[in-house]
Every structure is written in structure tokens, then in C-alpha cells.
Write an enzyme that holds these catalytic residues in place. Structure first.
Site, PDB file in Angstrom:
ATOM      1  CB  ILE A   1      42.003 -45.944   1.471  1.00  0.00           C
ATOM      2  CG1 ILE A   1      40.822 -46.461   0.641  1.00  0.00           C
ATOM      3  CG2 ILE A   1      41.483 -45.264   2.736  1.00  0.00           C
ATOM      4  CD1 ILE A   1      40.071 -47.599   1.310  1.00  0.00           C
ATOM      5  CB  CYS A   2      45.453 -41.324   2.234  1.00  0.00           C
ATOM      6  SG  CYS A   2      46.724 -40.556   3.260  1.00  0.00           S
TER       7      CYS A   2
END
Length: 228
Positions: free
Chosen positions: A94-95
Site C-alpha cells: 500500500i502506498c
């Protein structure tokens, strides 16, 4: 991944345990928490897809991993359920800024979970890990939503999203009753037995009725002969 329980100071472990217990007792809306008694540094969760998004109706498994530098360093977040989203990589990474430059030790895990849920409502194509999803979000939202919805229906619906299973309410079936074929066969035999019993009962009733008719005819015949 190896557990970081032994790498975290006792005071940090106490704080983590306290926060995870609070999350499990009072989770954010639309988020379920599955704490592990064996490894408090890995938190499994299930996030409901927000209404009004292509993810609505889905349940997405995710995990947060606390590194040895937590809380100075942010946890690492991963989607375990496959999802088509600009800010989620092909391996589930996840960014989101809260897990990077915007992290502060005092934010806590609840803030992280809420931020990730908000990411499902407002994706950020500027920091896309999935470039195709980011491009479609900017250039062809209808196609983006269609792709996201399709993967949601395939991977996140139907109660098979992979979240840790909660025990079913009520008594559990016995082990020997687990074979559906045996259960069907048993039900069939029971039905057949009931049919045989009904048939025997009907036959017995018929036979008894015939006997009564014959006896009545004999009695009537005797009465008629007496009158003569």
C-alpha cells in the site's frame, strides 16, 4: 515475515497490546480486527468496501506489520485480497502518505486503518503503484470502475475473502456427520423407511378393514336365517 516481538522494547509492546485490545473491542466502522495472541506485531483486519465506490459489497483482508523501529517508523500495510486500485501494488503493498513521510508516532493504528479505508473512497493517482489503475482513474473512470468492480466481485465477495474465520454460533455438527454424501444417503434411507412404514400401516389397515367386512357379512347372514 519473522515476528518482531523480541525486537520491540517491553514498553512499546505494552502500548501496542493496549491499542490492539481497544481496536478489537471498539473497531472503526466497517473494519474488523483479528488480533493474534502469538504475534502482536502483525495485525490482520478486514475492511468493508465503502458504499458508492466500485468496492462496495466487498470485504478486503489486510494486514499491518510493525517493524522493529515502531512507533518511530510507520507500520507496513498489505492488502491480502486482490484489488484493482491505483495505490495498491501487485503484491498488495500500500502506498499512502500516512505510512511514509506523514507518519507520526502518536497517530496510532486506528488512524492508519481509517486512512486506508478512506483511500478506497479517494484514490490518489499521483502516487500510483498500479500505473494502469492510476491512468484509467484519470482518463476513463468508467473503465476504471468496471475493472475495480469486477475484481471486487471475483475476490472480495461471497464470504470467501479469506479473513480469519470466526466460529459459527451454536453447537457444531459431529465429525462423522461431516460427509454430505452420507448425510444425503442417511436422509434418503430415513425417507424410504418412513415410506415403508406408511405402506405397511396402510396395508395393515386395509387387511383389518377387509376382515371386519367379512365378519359383518357373516353376522348379517346369521340374522337373516333366524328371521326365516
Amino acid at each position: 515475515m519473522n515476528s518482531n516481538v523480541e525486537n520491540l522494547p517491553p514498553q512499546v509492546l505494552r502500548l501496542v497490546y493496549k491499542e490492539v485490545s481497544a481496536l478489537a473491542a471498539d473497531p472503526p466502522e466497517g473494519i474488523k480486527i483479528y488480533p493474534s495472541e502469538e504475534d502482536i506485531t502483525e495485525l490482520h483486519t478486514a475492511i468493508e468496501g465503502p458504499e458508492g465506490t466500485p468496492y462496495a459489497g466487498g470485504v478486503f483482508r489486510m494486514r499491518l506489520v510493525l517493524g522493529k523501529d515502531f512507533p518511530a517508523a510507520p507500520p507496513r500495510g498489505y492488502f491480502l485480497t486482490k484489488i484493482f486500485h491505483p495505490n495498491v501494488g501487485h503484491k498488495g503493498e500500500i502506498c499512502v502518505n500516512v505510512l511514509k513521510r506523514d507518519w507520526k508516532a502518536e497517530l496510532g493504528l486506528r488512524h492508519v486503518l481509517l486512512t486506508i479505508k478512506c483511500l478506497l473512497i479517494h484514490p490518489n493517482p499521483e502516487s500510483a503503484l498500479n500505473e494502469e489503475a492510476g491512468r484509467l482513474l484519470l482518463e476513463d473512470y468508467k473503465e476504471y470502475a468496471s475493472r475495480a468492480r469486477l475484481l471486487t466481485e471475483i475476490h472480495a465477495m461471497g464470504g470467501t475473502s479469506g479473513a480469519p474465520q470466526e466460529p459459527a454460533d451454536g453447537p457444531q455438527p459431529k465429525k462423522h456427520a461431516g460427509d454430505p454424501n452420507k448425510r444425503v444417503a442417511g436422509a434418503g434411507l430415513a425417507t424410504m423407511a418412513a415410506g415403508v412404514n406408511n405402506s405397511n400401516g396402510s396395508s395393515s389397515g386395509t387387511s383389518s378393514s377387509n376382515t371386519n367386512i367379512v365378519a359383518k357379512k357373516k353376522t348379517d347372514k346369521k340374522r337373516a336365517l333366524r328371521r326365516l
